[in-house]
Motif scaffolding. Sequence first.
Motif, PDB file in Angstrom:
ATOM      1  N   GLN A  87      -6.166   7.111  -6.333  1.00 14.68           N
ATOM      2  CA  GLN A  87      -7.601   6.171  -6.298  1.00 14.68           C
ATOM      3  C   GLN A  87      -7.255   5.006  -6.925  1.00 14.68           C
ATOM      4  O   GLN A  87      -7.746   3.811  -6.666  1.00 14.68           O
ATOM      5  N   ALA A  88      -6.772   5.200  -8.234  1.00 15.45           N
ATOM      6  CA  ALA A  88      -6.471   3.680  -9.014  1.00 15.45           C
ATOM      7  C   ALA A  88      -5.630   2.934  -8.147  1.00 15.45           C
ATOM      8  O   ALA A  88      -5.832   1.522  -8.149  1.00 15.45           O
ATOM      9  N   HIS A  89      -4.604   3.373  -7.640  1.00 18.02           N
ATOM     10  CA  HIS A  89      -3.860   2.595  -6.604  1.00 18.02           C
ATOM     11  C   HIS A  89      -4.390   2.149  -5.433  1.00 18.02           C
ATOM     12  O   HIS A  89      -3.954   1.178  -5.027  1.00 18.02           O
ATOM     13  N   LEU A  90      -5.290   2.773  -4.889  1.00 16.58           N
ATOM     14  CA  LEU A  90      -6.161   2.306  -3.923  1.00 16.58           C
ATOM     15  C   LEU A  90      -6.953   1.321  -4.133  1.00 16.58           C
ATOM     16  O   LEU A  90      -7.233   0.154  -3.358  1.00 16.58           O
ATOM     17  N   VAL A  91      -7.578   1.376  -5.434  1.00 16.78           N
ATOM     18  CA  VAL A  91      -8.339   0.125  -5.868  1.00 16.78           C
ATOM     19  C   VAL A  91      -7.686  -1.157  -5.947  1.00 16.78           C
ATOM     20  O   VAL A  91      -7.906  -2.232  -5.562  1.00 16.78           O
ATOM     21  N   ASP A  92      -6.473  -1.005  -6.560  1.00 17.28           N
ATOM     22  CA  ASP A  92      -5.427  -1.977  -6.626  1.00 17.28           C
ATOM     23  C   ASP A  92      -4.827  -2.885  -5.334  1.00 17.28           C
ATOM     24  O   ASP A  92      -4.859  -3.919  -5.213  1.00 17.28           O
ATOM     25  N   LEU A  93      -4.690  -1.835  -4.380  1.00 19.68           N
ATOM     26  CA  LEU A  93      -4.470  -2.464  -3.025  1.00 19.68           C
ATOM     27  C   LEU A  93      -5.624  -3.180  -2.421  1.00 19.68           C
ATOM     28  O   LEU A  93      -5.308  -4.264  -1.793  1.00 19.68           O
TER      29      LEU A  93
END
Length: 391
Positions: A62-68
């Motif tokens: 989920q954190a990487h989805l935020v970054d994306l």
Amino acid sequence: MTAETKSAQDRARAAQDAIAARHLRPLFGWVPGTLLGGVAWPPVGRPLSRAAITSSWNLWWQAHLVDLLVDGYIHRFDDHCGIAAGRLMRGIWIRNGFRWTNQYYDDMAWLGLAAERVSRHVPRENTADFSGTAARLSSVMVDAWRPRLGGGIPWRTTDTFFNAPANGPAAILLARTGRHDRSVAMADWMDASLRLPSGLIADGVWHRPNGDLELDSATFTYCQGVALGAEVEAYRLTGADVHLDRIDALLRAVAARMTVDGVIRGAGGGDGGLFAGILARYLAFTATDLPPRADDLRARAGRLVLDSADAAWANRALDADGRPVFGPDWHRPAALPDGSGSAARKIGGAVAASSVPERDLSVQISAGILLESAVSVTIGSSEHTGSATPD
């Protein structure tokens, strides 16, 4: 806008739209002002079904989805991405038990990086201020430092395994939240403790009960990515040429050992689905945020990103609505998942792949990161200065 830029932007937008359509939903299917990324598509059960509620919870995905989503805002000033990033952060907080922390330092480092980037890049009219979240998680990284045990910071609170996937993102977060000396110390520790004769960065080192240090020499693409990111930040903070030398050695080793015909190699689905995208992000960071005097390093890093993006796009599949579905190995044609077989599931401290890895959110996020990284390289979008030629 040049044809090359338009092509890169169109590809990245298509990847973002596909993830939003297939994976992004309000928390539990109904909580207002929230979003969360469904771990599988086709999904596991209906919203609020037992299968959906008990499906794998993966904070770092989920954190990487935020970054994306932050990438989408930076590159196209897409308010939908900016608003979604804030709602996803709120969804993470609620789903994580109304807290930002857990027992995994790598999870917390990734979430801290996402919070810092939301706060720095997305205007307040689109999202809440998460700078306090980034500062708190940065303090957690500082407090986790264990030099008397041979670290570094450990993988999780209950372990004495000091690894690159925790120290790398922590070093980058600390660089961006004003903890400069500790950030550089972490980069130095990784180079001194984890660099292999091949030039690659090993997974980590165990501190055994008898005091011995035992190296785990496994190599993964994302370990190289976070080491690159930490070294670029260390060079930005110090100007010391030793960091350029380390970046040079890492780029050579990655090109020789972590690519297939110039395309970053995959690591399957589950947690491994994110590995290549993380390397792509920090290759792009190397290409955009090193100074002009490092043109050779910038060009080599950028070429790996652009060639990988071309391959991932050429090998995509299409869903019934014509949206792209990407595979875990960008140099091979992607398969279209149909919901059969097992979905991603937690085994110990890691998430195993779905029977068809293309089903996993991690695999699609990774490709999205790659395509947004190609935009960064193409338009010269520096993480720190917004310039193709930072000072």
